[in-house]
Design a protein around this motif. Structure first.
Motif, PDB file in Angstrom:
ATOM      1  N   ARG A  28      36.411  56.204  22.356  1.00 20.44           N
ATOM      2  CA  ARG A  28      36.897  54.833  22.535  1.00 20.44           C
ATOM      3  C   ARG A  28      38.403  54.813  22.734  1.00 20.44           C
ATOM      4  O   ARG A  28      38.940  53.933  23.407  1.00 20.44           O
ATOM      5  N   ALA A  29      39.104  55.790  22.193  1.00 24.47           N
ATOM      6  CA  ALA A  29      40.558  55.835  22.342  1.00 24.47           C
ATOM      7  C   ALA A  29      40.968  55.892  23.809  1.00 24.47           C
ATOM      8  O   ALA A  29      41.979  55.304  24.200  1.00 24.47           O
ATOM      9  N   PHE A  30      40.203  56.555  24.638  1.00 27.74           N
ATOM     10  CA  PHE A  30      40.546  56.652  26.058  1.00 27.74           C
ATOM     11  C   PHE A  30      40.458  55.295  26.757  1.00 27.74           C
ATOM     12  O   PHE A  30      41.183  55.047  27.710  1.00 27.74           O
ATOM     13  N   THR A  31      39.584  54.426  26.298  1.00 33.93           N
ATOM     14  CA  THR A  31      39.422  53.126  26.948  1.00 33.93           C
ATOM     15  C   THR A  31      40.510  52.140  26.543  1.00 33.93           C
ATOM     16  O   THR A  31      40.653  51.104  27.183  1.00 33.93           O
ATOM     17  N   THR A  32      41.261  52.426  25.496  1.00 32.84           N
ATOM     18  CA  THR A  32      42.292  51.500  25.028  1.00 32.84           C
ATOM     19  C   THR A  32      43.604  51.644  25.786  1.00 32.84           C
ATOM     20  O   THR A  32      44.538  50.891  25.526  1.00 32.84           O
ATOM     21  N   ARG A  33      43.672  52.550  26.717  1.00 26.90           N
ATOM     22  CA  ARG A  33      44.904  52.753  27.472  1.00 26.90           C
ATOM     23  C   ARG A  33      45.258  51.555  28.341  1.00 26.90           C
ATOM     24  O   ARG A  33      46.411  51.345  28.680  1.00 26.90           O
ATOM     25  N   SER A  34      44.272  50.759  28.710  1.00 24.73           N
ATOM     26  CA  SER A  34      44.515  49.572  29.514  1.00 24.73           C
ATOM     27  C   SER A  34      43.506  48.501  29.136  1.00 24.73           C
ATOM     28  O   SER A  34      42.349  48.805  28.864  1.00 24.73           O
ATOM     29  N   GLU A  35      43.965  47.235  29.142  1.00 24.20           N
ATOM     30  CA  GLU A  35      43.060  46.139  28.839  1.00 24.20           C
ATOM     31  C   GLU A  35      42.133  45.818  29.989  1.00 24.20           C
ATOM     32  O   GLU A  35      41.049  45.289  29.794  1.00 24.20           O
ATOM     33  N   ARG A  36      42.582  46.099  31.224  1.00 25.89           N
ATOM     34  CA  ARG A  36      41.787  45.690  32.372  1.00 25.89           C
ATOM     35  C   ARG A  36      41.391  46.825  33.313  1.00 25.89           C
ATOM     36  O   ARG A  36      40.363  46.750  33.968  1.00 25.89           O
ATOM     37  N   MET A  50      36.386  40.852  32.097  1.00 20.64           N
ATOM     38  CA  MET A  50      37.735  40.271  32.148  1.00 20.64           C
ATOM     39  C   MET A  50      38.276  40.249  33.575  1.00 20.64           C
ATOM     40  O   MET A  50      38.903  39.269  33.983  1.00 20.64           O
ATOM     41  N   ARG A  51      38.042  41.319  34.354  1.00 21.34           N
ATOM     42  CA  ARG A  51      38.494  41.332  35.745  1.00 21.34           C
ATOM     43  C   ARG A  51      37.753  40.276  36.561  1.00 21.34           C
ATOM     44  O   ARG A  51      38.347  39.578  37.381  1.00 21.34           O
ATOM     45  N   TRP A  52      36.455  40.135  36.306  1.00 24.48           N
ATOM     46  CA  TRP A  52      35.676  39.114  37.002  1.00 24.48           C
ATOM     47  C   TRP A  52      36.208  37.723  36.677  1.00 24.48           C
ATOM     48  O   TRP A  52      36.377  36.885  37.559  1.00 24.48           O
ATOM     49  N   ARG A  53      36.473  37.483  35.399  1.00 22.32           N
ATOM     50  CA  ARG A  53      36.999  36.181  34.969  1.00 22.32           C
ATOM     51  C   ARG A  53      38.371  35.917  35.567  1.00 22.32           C
ATOM     52  O   ARG A  53      38.660  34.799  35.990  1.00 22.32           O
ATOM     53  N   ASP A  54      39.224  36.948  35.630  1.00 20.28           N
ATOM     54  CA  ASP A  54      40.545  36.787  36.226  1.00 20.28           C
ATOM     55  C   ASP A  54      40.448  36.418  37.704  1.00 20.28           C
ATOM     56  O   ASP A  54      41.157  35.534  38.181  1.00 20.28           O
ATOM     57  N   LYS A  55      39.567  37.091  38.432  1.00 16.85           N
ATOM     58  CA  LYS A  55      39.390  36.771  39.854  1.00 16.85           C
ATOM     59  C   LYS A  55      38.866  35.351  40.030  1.00 16.85           C
ATOM     60  O   LYS A  55      39.303  34.626  40.914  1.00 16.85           O
ATOM     61  N   ARG A  56      37.944  34.967  39.182  1.00 18.64           N
ATOM     62  CA  ARG A  56      37.379  33.622  39.259  1.00 18.64           C
ATOM     63  C   ARG A  56      38.447  32.574  38.959  1.00 18.64           C
ATOM     64  O   ARG A  56      38.544  31.564  39.646  1.00 18.64           O
ATOM     65  N   THR A  57      39.265  32.829  37.950  1.00 22.46           N
ATOM     66  CA  THR A  57      40.340  31.906  37.597  1.00 22.46           C
ATOM     67  C   THR A  57      41.358  31.805  38.727  1.00 22.46           C
ATOM     68  O   THR A  57      41.830  30.717  39.042  1.00 22.46           O
ATOM     69  N   GLN A  58      41.688  32.931  39.346  1.00 20.94           N
ATOM     70  CA  GLN A  58      42.632  32.918  40.458  1.00 20.94           C
ATOM     71  C   GLN A  58      42.089  32.132  41.638  1.00 20.94           C
ATOM     72  O   GLN A  58      42.814  31.375  42.269  1.00 20.94           O
ATOM     73  N   SER A  59      40.802  32.300  41.931  1.00 20.19           N
ATOM     74  CA  SER A  59      40.227  31.568  43.057  1.00 20.19           C
ATOM     75  C   SER A  59      40.155  30.076  42.744  1.00 20.19           C
ATOM     76  O   SER A  59      40.368  29.245  43.616  1.00 20.19           O
TER      77      SER A  59
END
Length: 105
Positions: A3-11, A80-89
């Motif tokens: 799990r430590a490897f996945t914490t390097r970036s939120e998105r 989160m990436r999907w939600r960000d794209k949706r919010t941007q659109s």
């Protein structure tokens, strides 16, 4: 530890960052794994930590379970990436004079 490897970036997904690109992370996870294995398998540490050596059958169950937190974190990033794209659109629509959020209120 995985799990430590996945914490390097939120998105950003782990495959975009590269699993082996952070040397410090590799040392930290590797040394933590060695300590964990020592606690499990070094006989004089057994009474201190109240452990017993794991069998192959137990490892077969344990290893897939260790992947679950990392998979969950990566799925969260996808959402989160999907939600960000949706919010941007939706923001782009709002700039055209149609603000969906204000119309709903």
């Amino acid at each position: 530890l995985l799990r430590a490897f996945t914490t390097r970036s939120e998105r950003a997904p782990i495959w975009r960052l590269g699993l082996l690109t952070n040397r410090t992370m590799l040392w930290a996870v590797g040394s933590s794994l060695l300590v964990l294995l020592a606690i499990i398998y070094v006989p004089f540490l057994d009474p201190i930590f109240n452990t017993v050596p794991l069998t192959l059958k137990e490892w077969e169950l344990l290893i897939p379970l260790t992947l679950l937190p990392a998979v969950g974190a990566e799925l969260r990033k996808v959402f989160m990436r999907w939600r960000d794209k949706r919010t941007q659109s939706e923001g782009a629509v709002g700039e055209l004079g149609i603000d969906l959020e204000e119309d709903e209120i």
